[in-house]
Design an enzyme around this catalytic site. Structure first.
Site, short mmCIF file in Angstrom:
data_model
loop_
_atom_site.label_atom_id
_atom_site.label_comp_id
_atom_site.label_asym_id
_atom_site.label_seq_id
_atom_site.Cartn_x
_atom_site.Cartn_y
_atom_site.Cartn_z
N GLU A 45 0.83 -1.20 0.00
CA GLU A 45 0.00 0.00 0.00
C GLU A 45 0.87 1.26 0.00
OE1 GLU A 45 -3.98 1.52 2.41
OE2 GLU A 45 -2.72 -0.04 3.28
N LYS A 114 -9.35 3.60 -2.63
CA LYS A 114 -9.73 2.73 -1.51
C LYS A 114 -11.17 3.01 -1.09
CE LYS A 114 -7.51 0.95 2.69
NZ LYS A 114 -6.35 1.13 3.60
N CYS A 175 -6.05 -3.68 1.83
CA CYS A 175 -5.79 -3.72 3.27
C CYS A 175 -7.07 -3.73 4.12
CB CYS A 175 -4.88 -2.56 3.67
SG CYS A 175 -4.07 -2.80 5.27
N PRO A 358 21.49 1.85 29.34
CA PRO A 358 21.69 1.69 30.78
C PRO A 358 21.27 0.27 31.19
CG PRO A 358 20.52 3.73 30.29
CD PRO A 358 20.51 2.91 29.04
N LEU A 359 22.23 -0.55 31.52
CA LEU A 359 21.97 -1.97 31.81
C LEU A 359 21.95 -2.17 33.32
CD1 LEU A 359 21.57 -4.78 30.56
CD2 LEU A 359 24.05 -5.04 30.52
N SER A 360 20.76 -2.34 33.87
CA SER A 360 20.59 -2.36 35.32
C SER A 360 20.79 -3.73 35.95
CB SER A 360 19.19 -1.85 35.67
OG SER A 360 18.21 -2.79 35.25
N GLY A 361 20.83 -4.77 35.13
CA GLY A 361 20.85 -6.12 35.68
C GLY A 361 19.47 -6.69 35.89
N GLY A 362 18.43 -5.94 35.46
CA GLY A 362 17.06 -6.41 35.57
C GLY A 362 16.55 -7.00 34.28
N ASP A 364 14.06 -6.12 32.25
CA ASP A 364 13.71 -5.24 31.14
C ASP A 364 14.93 -4.81 30.33
OD1 ASP A 364 10.99 -5.33 31.74
OD2 ASP A 364 11.16 -3.69 33.17
N SER A 365 15.93 -4.24 31.00
CA SER A 365 17.12 -3.81 30.26
C SER A 365 17.87 -5.00 29.71
CB SER A 365 18.03 -2.96 31.16
OG SER A 365 18.51 -3.71 32.27
#
Length: 727
Positions: A45, A114, A175, A358-362, A364-365
Site C-alpha cells: 500500500e 480505496k 488492506c 543503561p543496563l541495570s541487571g534487571g 527489562d534492560s
C-alpha cells in the site's frame, strides 16, 4: 496447460518520503517478478510515497513527487510486458484518495481508490484521504500533463472497476477492505473476478499474523479465487514495524508465503496457479452460482495481456505450486525479530553510530540488550548471504570504509568487543549507587560479556550527593528516606533524583563515547520501560526510561520473561536464567531491618500478570472501572469480590495519577494492542478525576450485593439511579 499462470506479490522495505529509494525497490521487485516468469506484480500500500507519510499526504509536493515516480515507472523496462499494481496518493476533483494504479506497457489502465479507510488503533487514514463512495462506478480522471505526454492518454478510468485480461479478470482489494464485514472480494467474486490483489500496510503485533492469514484463506475458501497479498516491510518512519509475509492463496490453500521478518529490502513471492481450478471450485457450488447470476456488474477495463500461457503452448516444467502449511512464529521469536529489525532500520537510516543502554541487571534492560544481540545475529546471517545493502549499511554504521572488505562473521564481534577502541554497535553501562546490589551489578557484567558489548560500571553516588547538597544549601533542609523517618514526599524525591541522573548521564556517555575513540557521530539511547509499567505509571518521569527509542515499550513483562527463556536456549545465553528468576526491583532506597530487597510488585500492589489483564480490559475490551470489576469477578472466581474491587480501584487510581507520564513516553516499538502510547495509539486525556466517585460508587454497590449486605446510603442510591438514567 494453458490455464497455468505465474503471479508475483512482494514485501518492500519502503520509507516515508524516500522517493528515490522507494522507486528503486519497486523496480527491483518488477525485475524479479519478470525473471520468475510472472505477468502480474502486486506491491504494498502507498509504496511510491511510503505508507507512513501522515500529514505529508496533505502537501502538494508529496502528490507531485508520486506522479514523477509513476512517470518513470511507465517508461521503465522492468515494467514492460508486466501488469503492475502500484500504490500512491491521487487527488481527484480536489479530493485525496489512497489509490492503486494499474499500468501495462506504458499505459495507465485504471486508478482504483480505496473504499474503506482504516481509522482505529494506529491508523488515521480519514485524516488524509476520503473513501470512494461510488460502488461499481468509474469516472474519467484527467491525467497531469507530464503523464499525458508519456502515455498519450488524456484521461483514464478512476473508481471501483476491475481489469479484464485476455484470459481472466483481476480485481483490487486494499488492506482495511479485507477486515471489514462488507468485503469487496465477495461482490467481485460473484461478478467473475478470479484474481484478487491486496496491497497492504499491516503492522506487526504479537500473535496478529494468524488473524491476517485466517482472513485471506477464509475469503478464498468461501468465494474461490487466487489471492495475492502484498505488505510493507520494515520501519517506514515511526513506531510501527511492518512484518511483510507476502502470500499467495488459491481456494483457501496457501501456495506461497514470504518471510515475516527479513533484512532484505525487496522480497518476491511467486506461485504457479491454475485458473481452471478456480472455475471448477466455483462451478461446484450451486448456491454461489445462483447468487452470481443476479449479481450487479462491475465496470471492466480491458488489458491486452494474458496471465497464463496461450493455449497450445505447453511447458512441462510449469506445475501448480503445492499447498503449504502456513508458518507462524512463537511470540517469543516475534519479540526477538520484530523489535530487533525495527532497531536496525532506525539505526541505519538515522545516521547514528550505535546504541547506548543503561543496563541495570534487571529483566527489562536485559531484554533490550538481548534484542540488540538478536539484531546482530540476523545481520551476520544476512551478510553471509552476500546481501550488498546490508553489508554496506553495517560498514556505514560501524564506521568502516564503505569500499573496504569488512564483513561481520560473528554476532559478538558486531555487537561489540572488549575494548573501547574497537567497540561497535552496543555500549552498556551499569550506574550503581550504595543501594545497588552485587547481584544486579554481576548480572549486568556477565550478560555484557556473554553478548560481547562494551560495558562500563560506574558509581553515581557522588553525583547524587552533590544534588542533595545543593538542595540543602538552598533550602536549609536535607530530605531523608522513609525508612530513616522521612515523609513519602522525601522518599519519592530521593528515589527520583537517582533515576533522573541516570538519564542525564546516559546521554553524556551516548554523545561522547564515539568521540573518545576519535569517531564522528553519537549513539542512540535505548529505553527499557515495559508496557505494564507505563500503563501503571510505575516509572519516574524523565528517568532512564526516557530515551531516544524503546524496543520493549509495548511488550508485557510476562512476554519478556518468555522471550528471555527463548533467548537463553536459542542464543546459548545461560546467564539469562538469572534475569528471569530475579525479583524485579528498582534498588533506589535503603531497606528497613529485615527487608531483603525492594520489590516492584509489592510497591505497585499488583503483579505484572494482573497488569497485563488490566491493560487488555482497559484498551481492548474498553472497560471503565465498573465494567472491569464486573468482568474480573468472573475471570477471578477464586478471589473474594472485595479483593477484586480493591485491585481495580488501586489500578484506576494510579492510572489516573500517573497518566501525564504517558505524554512523555519514549517512542516505542508497537507490539501490543493494549499499548498506552499517548496521542498516537491511545487517545485518552491525561488529567483525570482521581477519585472516580461515580465509578467507584457503582463498584461499592455491586460489591454489597455480591456480599449479601444491605443497600448503601441514600446518597449512594441517588448516585446509582443517576447512573442508570444516563444509560
Amino acid at each position: 496447460m494453458g490455464n497455468y499462470a505465474v503471479v508475483a506479490t512482494c514485501a518492500l522495505n519502503q520509507w516515508a518520503l524516500d522517493f528515490e529509494g522507494n522507486y528503486a525497490r519497486i523496480v527491483k521487485s518488477c525485475e524479479l517478478a519478470k525473471a520468475a516468469g510472472a505477468k502480474l506484480r502486486v506491491g504494498p500500500e502507498l509504496e511510491i510515497t511510503g505508507y507512513g507519510c501522515q500529514d505529508h499526504f496533505l502537501e502538494g509536493d508529496t502528490l507531485l513527487h508520486a506522479w514523477e515516480s509513476l512517470a518513470k515507472l511507465l517508461q521503465e523496462e522492468a515494467c514492460q510486458g508486466l501488469l503492475v499494481d502500484v500504490g500512491m496518493p491521487v487527488a481527484h476533483r480536489n479530493v485525496r484518495y489512497n489509490c492503486r494504479v494499474l499500468i501495462l506497457n506504458g499505459k495507465i489502465l485504471l486508478i482504483r481508490p480505496k473504499l474503506h479507510l482504516a481509522d482505529d488503533g494506529n491508523y488515521r487514514e480519514p485524516r488524509w484521504f476520503s473513501a470512494w463512495q461510488h460502488k461499481r462506478q468509474v469516472e474519467d480522471y484527467i491525467l497531469p500533463r507530464m503523464l499525458q505526454k508519456i502515455t498519450g492518454q488524456m484521461s483514464v478510468p478512476f473508481g471501483d472497476g476491475v481489469i479484464s485480461t485476455r484470459d481472466t479478470c483481476v480485481g483490487v482489494e486494499m488492506c482495511e477492505e479485507m477486515f471489514t464485514p462488507d468485503c469487496p472480494h465477495i461482490d467481485m467474486s460473484l461478478n467473475g473476478v478470479e484474481v484478487f490483489t491486496n496491497s497492504s500496510g499491516s503492522h506487526h503485533e504479537l500473535r496478529k499474523l494468524q488473524t491476517r492469514v485466517r482472513l485471506i484463506t477464509e475469503a478464498t475458501l468461501k468465494c474461490g479465487g487466487v489471492y495475492l497479498y502484498a505488505n510493507q516491510q520494515g520501519c517506514d518512519g515511526d513506531r510501527l514495524y511492518y512484518d511483510g509475509c507476502a502470500m499467495v492463496v488459491v481456494n483457501g490453500r496457501v501456495v506461497g508465503q514470504g518471510t515475516q521478518f527479513s533484512l532484505n529490502d525487496v522480497e518476491i513471492v511467486t506461485a504457479v496457479v491454475d485458473l481452471e481450478e478456480v472455475r471448477s471450485f466455483r462451478g461446484a457450488n450451486r448456491s454461489r452460482s445462483e447468487q452470481a447470476a443476479r449479481a450487479p456488474s462491475y465496470p471492466r477495463v480491458h488489458a491486452d495481456i494474458s496471465l497464463s500461457a496461450d493455449h497450445g503452448e505447453f511447458n512441462l516444467s510449469l506445475r501448480p505450486s503445492p499447498t503449504l502449511e502456513a508458518h507462524f512464529d512463537l511470540p517469543e521469536k516475534e519479540i526477538s525479530m520484530g523489535p530487533a529489525l525495527w532497531l536496525w532500520d532506525y539505526l541505519r537510516r538515522c545516521g547514528m553510530r550505535g546504541f547506548f543502554l543503561p543496563l541495570s541487571g534487571g529483566l527489562d534492560s536485559g531484554s533490550v540488550a538481548c534484542i540488540v544481540y538478536s539484531m546482530c545475529r540476523e545481520l551476520v546471517c544476512t551478510a553471509r548471504t552476500g546481501n550488498e545493502q546490508v553489508i554496506l549499511d553495517i560498514r556505514r554504521v560501524t564506521g568502516e570504509p564503505l569500499d573496504g572488505d569488512y564483513v561481520p562473521t560473528d554476532a559478538r564481534e558486531l555487537c561489540g568487543t572488549a575494548t573501547l577502541a574497537c567497540s561497535r554497535i552496543l555500549h552498556t553501562c551499569y550506574m550503581g549507587t550504595k543501594y545497588s546490589s552485587d547481584a544486579t551489578r554481576g548480572r549486568a557484567k556477565r550478560l555484557a560479556e556473554a553478548i560481547g558489548c562494551y560495558h562500563i560500571d560506574i558509581n553515581i553516588d557522588s553525583v547524587v550527593t552533590s544534588v542533595h547538597t545543593l538542595f540543602e544549601t538552598v533550602t536549609g533542609r536535607r530530605p531523608v528516606f522513609a525508612s530513616q523517618g522521612g515523609t513519602s514526599a522525601e522518599n519519592l524525591a530521593l528515589q527520583n533524583v537517582q533515576a533522573r541522573l541516570r538519564m542525564v548521564l546516559a546521554y553524556v556517555f551516548a554523545q561522547l563515547l564515539p568521540w573518545c575513540r576519535n569517531r564522528t557521530g553519537s549513539l542512540l539511547v535505548l529505553g527499557s520501560a515495559n508496557v505494564d509499567e507505563s500503563l501503571r505509571g510505575y516509572l519516574t518521569k524523565y528517568d532512564c526510561s526516557s530515551a531516544d527509542i524503546n524496543p520493549i515499550g509495548s511488550i508485557s513483562k510476562v512476554d519478556l520473561r518468555r522471550f528471555l527463556g527463548y533467548a537463553e536456549e536459542s542464543f546459548g545465553l545461560g546467564i539469562l536464567q538469572e534475569f528471569v528468576e530475579a525479583t524485579p526491583s528498582a534498588e533506589l532506597i535503603p531497606l528497613a531491618s529485615g527487608v531483603r530487597e525492594q520489590s516492584d510488585e509489592e510497591e505497585m500492589g499488583m503483579t505484572y500478570e494482573e497488569l497485563s489483564i488490566f491493560g487488555r480490559l482497559r484498551k481492548l475490551e474498553r472497560c471503565g472501572p465498573f465494567s472491569m470489576f464486573s468482568k474480573l469477578t468472573h475471570l477471578w472466581p477464586d478471589r473474594a469480590p472485595e479483593q477484586v474491587a480493591e485491585k481495580v480501584k488501586r489500578f484506576f487510581f494510579y492510572y489516573a495519577v500517573n497518566r501525564h507520564k504517558l505524554t512523555t513516553l519514549t517512542p516505542a516499538y508497537h507490539a501490543e494492542a493494549y499499548s498506552p502510547d499517548d496521542n498516537r495509539f491511545d487517545l485518552r486525556p491525561f488529567l483525570y478525576p482521581t477519585t472516580w466517585s461515580r465509578q467507584f460508587a457503582r463498584i461499592d454497590q455491586a460489591l454489597r450485593t455480591l456480599l449479601g449486605e444491605k443497600n448503601g446510603t441514600e446518597e449512594e442510591q441517588e448516585t446509582i439511579k443517576d447512573c442508570d438514567a444516563s444509560h
